[in-house]
Write a protein that holds these residues in place. Sequence first.
Motif, PDB file in Angstrom:
ATOM      1  N   ASN A  27       0.797  -1.227   0.000  1.00 33.58           N
ATOM      2  CA  ASN A  27       0.000   0.000   0.000  1.00 33.58           C
ATOM      3  C   ASN A  27       0.829   1.277   0.000  1.00 33.58           C
ATOM      4  OD1 ASN A  27      -2.327  -1.563   0.130  1.00 33.58           O
ATOM      5  ND2 ASN A  27      -2.323  -1.561   2.351  1.00 33.58           N
ATOM      6  N   SER A  28       2.123   1.179  -0.320  1.00 37.01           N
ATOM      7  CA  SER A  28       2.964   2.366  -0.364  1.00 37.01           C
ATOM      8  C   SER A  28       3.071   3.006  -1.748  1.00 37.01           C
ATOM      9  CB  SER A  28       4.376   2.027   0.136  1.00 37.01           C
ATOM     10  OG  SER A  28       4.336   1.551   1.448  1.00 37.01           O
ATOM     11  N   PRO A  29       3.028   2.247  -2.854  1.00 36.65           N
ATOM     12  CA  PRO A  29       3.323   2.851  -4.165  1.00 36.65           C
ATOM     13  C   PRO A  29       2.430   4.026  -4.542  1.00 36.65           C
ATOM     14  CG  PRO A  29       3.402   0.478  -4.327  1.00 36.65           C
ATOM     15  CD  PRO A  29       2.858   0.786  -2.973  1.00 36.65           C
ATOM     16  N   HIS A  30       1.136   3.898  -4.357  1.00 39.63           N
ATOM     17  CA  HIS A  30       0.252   4.974  -4.812  1.00 39.63           C
ATOM     18  C   HIS A  30       0.320   6.223  -3.934  1.00 39.63           C
ATOM     19  CE1 HIS A  30      -1.677   2.952  -8.239  1.00 39.63           C
ATOM     20  NE2 HIS A  30      -1.436   1.858  -7.552  1.00 39.63           N
ATOM     21  N   PRO A  31       0.317   6.100  -2.596  1.00 45.49           N
ATOM     22  CA  PRO A  31       0.545   7.308  -1.797  1.00 45.49           C
ATOM     23  C   PRO A  31       1.901   7.940  -2.075  1.00 45.49           C
ATOM     24  CG  PRO A  31      -0.377   5.578  -0.441  1.00 45.49           C
ATOM     25  CD  PRO A  31      -0.039   4.949  -1.760  1.00 45.49           C
ATOM     26  N   VAL A  34       1.701   9.877  -5.320  1.00 52.67           N
ATOM     27  CA  VAL A  34       0.952  11.133  -5.141  1.00 52.67           C
ATOM     28  C   VAL A  34       1.814  12.184  -4.448  1.00 52.67           C
ATOM     29  CG1 VAL A  34      -0.969  12.214  -3.913  1.00 52.67           C
ATOM     30  CG2 VAL A  34      -1.332  10.061  -5.131  1.00 52.67           C
ATOM     31  N   LEU A  35       2.441  11.795  -3.349  1.00 55.23           N
ATOM     32  CA  LEU A  35       3.193  12.753  -2.546  1.00 55.23           C
ATOM     33  C   LEU A  35       4.518  13.140  -3.199  1.00 55.23           C
ATOM     34  CD1 LEU A  35       2.497  11.108   0.928  1.00 55.23           C
ATOM     35  CD2 LEU A  35       1.485  13.220   0.048  1.00 55.23           C
ATOM     36  N   HIS A  36       5.232  12.144  -3.707  1.00 57.43           N
ATOM     37  CA  HIS A  36       6.524  12.425  -4.340  1.00 57.43           C
ATOM     38  C   HIS A  36       6.343  13.299  -5.580  1.00 57.43           C
ATOM     39  CE1 HIS A  36      10.711  11.758  -5.374  1.00 57.43           C
ATOM     40  NE2 HIS A  36      10.352  11.413  -6.595  1.00 57.43           N
ATOM     41  N   ASN A  70       6.754   0.109 -11.185  1.00 60.93           N
ATOM     42  CA  ASN A  70       7.818   1.116 -11.237  1.00 60.93           C
ATOM     43  C   ASN A  70       8.380   1.393  -9.840  1.00 60.93           C
ATOM     44  OD1 ASN A  70       7.565   1.397 -14.008  1.00 60.93           O
ATOM     45  ND2 ASN A  70       6.134   3.105 -13.859  1.00 60.93           N
ATOM     46  N   PHE A  71       7.491   1.415  -8.848  1.00 58.05           N
ATOM     47  CA  PHE A  71       7.903   1.684  -7.475  1.00 58.05           C
ATOM     48  C   PHE A  71       8.849   0.590  -6.973  1.00 58.05           C
ATOM     49  CE2 PHE A  71       7.213   1.145  -2.893  1.00 58.05           C
ATOM     50  CZ  PHE A  71       7.429   2.428  -2.431  1.00 58.05           C
ATOM     51  N   LEU A  72       8.497  -0.661  -7.246  1.00 56.66           N
ATOM     52  CA  LEU A  72       9.282  -1.785  -6.755  1.00 56.66           C
ATOM     53  C   LEU A  72      10.610  -1.948  -7.485  1.00 56.66           C
ATOM     54  CD1 LEU A  72       6.363  -4.328  -6.292  1.00 56.66           C
ATOM     55  CD2 LEU A  72       7.742  -3.308  -4.473  1.00 56.66           C
ATOM     56  N   GLY A 229      -3.390   9.138   0.130  1.00 55.29           N
ATOM     57  CA  GLY A 229      -2.285   9.999  -0.278  1.00 55.29           C
ATOM     58  C   GLY A 229      -2.770  11.355  -0.758  1.00 55.29           C
ATOM     59  N   GLU A 230      -3.849  11.350  -1.522  1.00 51.31           N
ATOM     60  CA  GLU A 230      -4.411  12.609  -2.031  1.00 51.31           C
ATOM     61  C   GLU A 230      -4.961  13.467  -0.894  1.00 51.31           C
ATOM     62  OE1 GLU A 230      -5.768  11.081  -6.486  1.00 51.31           O
ATOM     63  OE2 GLU A 230      -7.172  10.927  -4.810  1.00 51.31           O
TER      64      GLU A 230
END
Length: 240
Positions: A27-31, A34-36, A70-72, A229-230
Amino acid sequence: MSAPKVLVVLTSHDKLGDIGKPTGCPNSPHPYDVLHSASVSLTVASPSGGRSAVDPSSIDAAKDDAISINFLKSEATKPLFESTRPLSDFVGNPSAIAPYSAIFFPGGHGPMFDLSVSLESQQLVREFWDAGKVVAAVCHGPAALVNVELKDGSKLLQGHKVTGFTNEEEEQVGLTKAMPFLLEDKLKEAIGTEGGFEKADAPWGEKVVVDAGGRLITGQNPASAKGVGEAILRIITARV
């Protein structure tokens, strides 16, 4: 004007109870995306510091999701999991948390085992709350909040509207008996009669709950991670 900062707290737990199944922190990639993408500065911590395992099942579940892939695979994101800072770097240190606008607990089953009972984590949440900062969590991340007490002895979540991974969702993934408790039950207990546990109309639907004037943000499940994240971004940028 400096970019806002968020302290992300991951689990240090990598096994599910007695069954020994690997777990960790999805559950980290999408937040993160958004934040990065909005130039928010992220610092990652965990109870023990060092490496925080990624849940293998979350990797498999995200195999068709471009943002997760892409995150991983990104070299830039590897340090987020490989070299987290210990919570002791921040607890009881007002100057250490002063630059941060929010504290965020991603999901994964790990928080059910360590963050839910970590006294350091509980104190850190209380210090963020007392400083008027945003407290956010998604999926099993709200496990880090269920036992947090304020200075007057009341529960942090008492009287608030929150959400988190539901009993029905836990049953559907077949891990009800592997959990030390059911998150929905513990959240309802911490909320009390004056608050409210909210959830999507159907299991696995997106649900983000923002309460306490924007200071408390919770998401139900992986589908809610981007929305959390949003919400974090919207509220902390409005405060800058």
